[in-house]
Design an enzyme around this catalytic site. Structure first.
Site, PDB file in Angstrom:
ATOM      1  N   TRP A 331       0.897  -1.158   0.095  1.00 23.55           N
ATOM      2  CA  TRP A 331       0.184  -0.062   0.048  1.00 23.55           C
ATOM      3  C   TRP A 331       0.958   1.177  -0.093  1.00 23.55           C
ATOM      4  O   TRP A 331       0.345   2.268  -0.212  1.00 23.55           O
ATOM      5  CB  TRP A 331      -1.109  -0.201   1.098  1.00 23.55           C
ATOM      6  CG  TRP A 331      -0.328   0.370   2.342  1.00 23.55           C
ATOM      7  CD1 TRP A 331       0.696  -0.251   2.998  1.00 23.55           C
ATOM      8  CD2 TRP A 331      -0.949   0.998   3.628  1.00 23.55           C
ATOM      9  NE1 TRP A 331       1.077   0.011   4.336  1.00 23.55           N
ATOM     10  CE2 TRP A 331       0.176   0.932   4.787  1.00 23.55           C
ATOM     11  CE3 TRP A 331      -2.127   1.921   3.900  1.00 23.55           C
ATOM     12  CZ2 TRP A 331      -0.102   1.712   5.789  1.00 23.55           C
ATOM     13  CZ3 TRP A 331      -2.124   2.416   4.914  1.00 23.55           C
ATOM     14  CH2 TRP A 331      -1.267   2.468   5.993  1.00 23.55           C
ATOM     15  N   ASP A 332       2.262   0.941   0.428  1.00 21.74           N
ATOM     16  CA  ASP A 332       3.040   2.292   0.393  1.00 21.74           C
ATOM     17  C   ASP A 332       3.184   3.060  -0.829  1.00 21.74           C
ATOM     18  O   ASP A 332       3.018   4.275  -0.903  1.00 21.74           O
ATOM     19  CB  ASP A 332       4.441   1.755   0.479  1.00 21.74           C
ATOM     20  CG  ASP A 332       4.830   0.732   1.688  1.00 21.74           C
ATOM     21  OD1 ASP A 332       3.806  -0.034   2.139  1.00 21.74           O
ATOM     22  OD2 ASP A 332       5.978   0.988   2.441  1.00 21.74           O
ATOM     23  N   GLU A 472       0.642  -3.062  12.508  1.00 17.68           N
ATOM     24  CA  GLU A 472       0.810  -4.707  12.445  1.00 17.68           C
ATOM     25  C   GLU A 472       1.233  -5.247  13.840  1.00 17.68           C
ATOM     26  O   GLU A 472       1.411  -6.477  13.892  1.00 17.68           O
ATOM     27  CB  GLU A 472       1.731  -4.927  11.505  1.00 17.68           C
ATOM     28  CG  GLU A 472       1.348  -4.345  10.034  1.00 17.68           C
ATOM     29  CD  GLU A 472       2.335  -4.409   8.858  1.00 17.68           C
ATOM     30  OE1 GLU A 472       3.482  -4.515   9.434  1.00 17.68           O
ATOM     31  OE2 GLU A 472       2.124  -4.226   7.695  1.00 17.68           O
ATOM     32  N   GLN A 585       2.538   2.169  14.297  1.00 14.49           N
ATOM     33  CA  GLN A 585       2.285   3.079  13.241  1.00 14.49           C
ATOM     34  C   GLN A 585       1.270   3.988  13.205  1.00 14.49           C
ATOM     35  O   GLN A 585       0.052   3.386  13.989  1.00 14.49           O
ATOM     36  CB  GLN A 585       2.890   2.742  11.892  1.00 14.49           C
ATOM     37  CG  GLN A 585       1.706   1.836  11.047  1.00 14.49           C
ATOM     38  CD  GLN A 585       2.257   1.058  10.054  1.00 14.49           C
ATOM     39  OE1 GLN A 585       2.926   0.143  10.042  1.00 14.49           O
ATOM     40  NE2 GLN A 585       2.144   1.613   8.931  1.00 14.49           N
TER      41      GLN A 585
HETATM   42  C1  BGC Z   1       4.729  -1.520   7.547  1.00 18.56           C
HETATM   43  C2  BGC Z   1       3.817  -1.633   6.448  1.00 18.56           C
HETATM   44  C3  BGC Z   1       4.411  -1.317   5.213  1.00 18.56           C
HETATM   45  C4  BGC Z   1       5.710  -2.123   4.884  1.00 18.56           C
HETATM   46  C5  BGC Z   1       6.238  -2.074   3.921  1.00 18.56           C
HETATM   47  C6  BGC Z   1       5.947  -2.610   7.207  1.00 18.56           C
HETATM   48  O1  BGC Z   1       6.743  -2.565   8.338  1.00 18.56           O
HETATM   49  O2  BGC Z   1       4.001  -1.795   8.828  1.00 18.56           O
HETATM   50  O3  BGC Z   1       2.815  -0.827   6.577  1.00 18.56           O
HETATM   51  O4  BGC Z   1       3.615  -1.458   4.032  1.00 18.56           O
HETATM   52  O5  BGC Z   1       6.445  -2.320   6.152  1.00 18.56           O
HETATM   53  O6  BGC Z   1       7.069  -0.728   3.840  1.00 18.56           O
END
Ligand code: BGC
Length: 722
Positions: A331-332, A472, A585
């Site tokens: 989703w970044d 997460e 986050q």
């Molecule tokens: C983050 C996610 C992100 C991913 C890739 C993870 O550590 O929690 O939001 O999409 O890294 O950057």
């Protein structure tokens, strides 16, 4: 006249060489052009160097690996130089001067080294390289050798290194190297995906010295009188079977044609293309040199990763600058990098959205496999559009592996993509895109949610169980406020898009609705789900509960752990972190950023900020910039600036200690969002008109940025008085 500040803020330099930062600087000095990314590895090599050449879309699933990797291609960089028989290396002889500079404005990396041999000869070596923005298949290098003390015999050997791996994983087979005159051709094939790859390096020396080639290298030997300089131009062309049925012939032809133009002409065309990029994407900040350089650096890294001519590829979380996350797309891209492109480079934004459109089949497959309808986008995506999140972590110190649930349950990605489509549409007014492609994404992901939402008869409400929100650290939670709120918003938008289609593009709209089986009943169900979606909250304080049960978790005072670099889930352990209120986050804060005024009143936003801000660990690099954006909107300028400058320096200063894996691309895009949507308060009102609500850090004298709004380029200049 360019002022010295302006000049300085376009340059990122390293002097002297710091071997302890080898991998950090390799990443930040990556050059690229939206097709290829080449890490800032030295031409002559260095022990432990991670020479990496990545091209969008070339993935391969090696035997024994859990998921596919973006493949490291043969390395076109190597050039070795002998001075009177002594091989130049930063650990040999004596380095008496070293400066490496990335010129962000012209996207060229230059390294100057003053080197004294053990025999006392001194040469100045200048290495330049750029990935041409005018011809994306071309990487251009120039190596200049100047004799400063003594008149040495010089030998130069150039090659293309095909013995590359992805940190030990071999993805290439049928590797063949052939030499003709001063041209090296390496061809290979990826083991599982079967992509053909060709790298062709052509050379020209400023002296009339014939090349003497051996089986893998082009060699030149000549005497260099004191005070004289020679220069070698090496032009490497990269083609794969994604661009041509005959990649070898295409690479040879491209390398020849480019070499014939010569370095200066190639560089001029490259600079002209970059001038166009910066014309719309540069942000100017007066009164803050650190912020000015950092935002140019972060914007550069998004621009060098954004595909220009291929709408079937997208930008991985670490761009094309390292092996982190195996090149996978998250989703970044849609929520962090895309806004910068929507507003300043809308054509590139469209390309990236088309990647999702072309991969709808993968999303439909995922929905079917999980027993749902519609399109359920993968949390991690590659060239096929299928889910490619690994299910298990690497072995932990005790030998066990941790189950990774994001591929199963971080389902908000489907809505994030729909959100990005609608943002693109609102900013650009590109109705054609919406009708032909975007609407299908928005509607079929809504079909998925319609089949996914669960009705709870006891409370007469809809719920989403077993979700992972942006935070997460807490997995498989019920009723994530972020996810549920975004899904409610998504279904409302899907209904609005349906209505818009039927009014403005009746024929095409009806055909699409029929094809996706979007009936009146289905729409009525969406409206009901949206109306009855359960969003947990504390009714008195107006604070959303991040998910059901969050308020009952253990509350930790994070200040006790300061200062620290390590993430809290690492310190506490994966299981314990889940039982605390520590969040990885921006989650509720992310919702505030995305929904803006629709989130609630100013008081509610402030109350949610006050509750959640002390709980956040910023364990993800995506977090500080989002917090900066929201803090700026709340008028918390000191906090906003602190968070912004942290986000802006994540890569430049390696604040998370892992830049070796690649650029934190979402943080880079987030920096632009913090400036544009946060400090400048750039937004579209309900009628879609452009508005600014500035809230500048007190020491900024002015902020200037450009924005495309419905095809018109606007310049927005804000001063301290605004
Ligand atoms: C983050 C996610 C992100 C991913 C890739 C993870 O550590 O929690 O939001 O999409 O890294 O950057």
């Amino acid at each position: 006249m360019i002022s010295p500040v302006d000049q300085r803020t376009w340059l990122v330099s390293e002097s002297p060489f710091n071997p302890f930062k080898l991998h950090h600087t390799e990443t930040i000095f990556t050059v690229g052009n939206g097709f290829m990314g080449v890490r800032g590895t030295f031409e002559e090599g260095y022990s432990g160097a991670l020479a990496t050449t990545l091209v969008h879309g070339i993935f391969n699933h090696a035997e024994g690996d859990l998921v596919p990797d973006l493949v490291n291609l043969p390395n076109p960089l190597p050039v070795q130089i002998w001075v009177d028989g002594e091989l130049f290396h930063l650990n040999a002889g004596k380095v008496i001067g070293f400066r490496r500079t990335l010129d962000l404005k012209r996207a060229v990396l230059t390294r100057e080294v003053l080197w004294r041999t053990s025999q006392g000869l001194v040469v100045k070596l200048t290495f330049e390289r750029f990935a041409s923005l005018a011809d994306e298949h071309i990487l251009v290098q120039r190596v200049r050798v100047r004799a400063l003390l003594g008149s040495p015999q010089i030998e130069i050997r150039s090659t293309v290194d095909a013995k590359v791996t992805n940190l030990g994983t071999q993805h290439l087979t049928d590797v063949q190297t052939s030499l003709t005159g001063a041209e090296i051709l390496v061809t290979a094939r990826t083991t599982q995906s079967g992509y053909g790859i060709a790298v062709c390096a052509a050379h020209s020396l400023s002296l009339e010295t014939p090349a003497q080639s051996d089986s893998e290298q082009v060699c030149y030997t000549f005497a260099l009188p004191q005070e004289n300089e020679i220069s070698l131009t090496k032009v490497s062309a990269i083609y794969t079977t994604r661009q041509s049925d005959q990649p070898a012939a295409a690479a040879q032809k491209a390398a020849h044609a480019a070499l014939a133009k010569g370095y200066e002409m190639l560089f001029a065309a490259h600079c002209a293309a970059w001038e166009q990029y910066w014309h719309t994407s540069d942000v100017q900040i007066e009164g803050d040199e650190v912020a000015q350089r950092a935002v140019r650096f972060t914007t550069y890294h998004v621009l060098i990763a954004a595909p220009r001519h291929d709408e079937r590829v997208s930008i991985g979380a670490k761009t094309l600058s390292g092996f982190g996350y195996k090149g996978h797309v998250f989703w970044d891209t849609e929520l962090f990098m895309l806004p910068l492109l929507i507003v300043t480079q809308p054509k590139l934004a469209r390309n990236l959205l088309m990647y999702r459109y072309h991969n709808l089949q993968g999303a439909r497959n995922k929905a079917r496999a999980n027993g749902y309808e519609g399109a359920m986008f993968p949390w991690e995506s590659t060239d096929t559009g299928e889910e490619t999140t690994p299910q298990w972590s690497h072995p932990q110190p005790d030998g066990t592996r941790i189950r990774i649930w994001t591929g199963d349950n971080e389902q908000h990605i489907s809505t994030d993509i729909a959100y990005a489509v609608l943002q693109y549409w609102r900013w650009t007014g590109d109705d054609e895109f919406l009708v032909k492609y975007g609407a299908e994404i928005v509607l079929d992901t809504a079909v998925f949610w319609g089949s996914r939402a669960e009705y709870n008869a006891e409370y007469d409400r809809y719920e989403l169980r077993r979700q992972i929100g942006p935070d997460e650290y807490h997995e498989n939670v019920n009723n994530s406020a972020f996810t549920n709120s975004m899904v409610r918003w998504h279904l409302q938008q899907a209904l609005a898009v349906r209505d818009w289609l039927l009014i403005h593009h009746r024929h095409a709209g009806q055909a699409l609705l029929t094809r996706l089986n979007i009936t009146e009943e289905r729409c009525a169900k969406w409206a009901e789900i949206a109306a009855k979606m359960y969003i947990p909250r504390d009714p008195e304080a107006g604070v959303l509960e991040q998910f059901e049960g969050f308020f009952q978790l253990e509350r930790l005072d994070l200040t006790h752990w300061q200062p620290r670099v390590a993430n809290m889930d690492w310190i506490l352990g994966h299981q314990r972190a889940q039982r605390t209120m520590v969040i990885k986050q921006a989650d509720i804060v992310m919702l505030m950023a995305l929904l803006g005024d629709q989130f609630g009143t100013l008081e509610e936003r402030q109350a949610n900020w006050d509750f959640y801000y002390p709980l956040v660990d910023h364990g993800s690099s995506l977090s500080p910039s989002t917090h900066a954006w929201v803090a700026a909107r709340l008028g918390l300028l000191e906090e906003a600036y602190k968070l912004f400058i942290y986000a802006a320096n994540i890569d430049l200063e390696d604040l998370k200690g892992n830049v070796s894996d690649g650029i934190h691309a979402a943080a880079c895009g987030g920096v632009w969002q913090a400036i544009a949507f946060g400090f400048a308060g750039l937004c579209l009102d309900e009628r879609g008109e452009l508005q600014v609500q500035p809230n500048l850090p007190s020491h900024w004298r002015s902020l200037t940025l450009r924005a495309y709004h419905r095809g018109q380029l606007k310049t927005i200049r804000l001063t301290a008085q605004d």
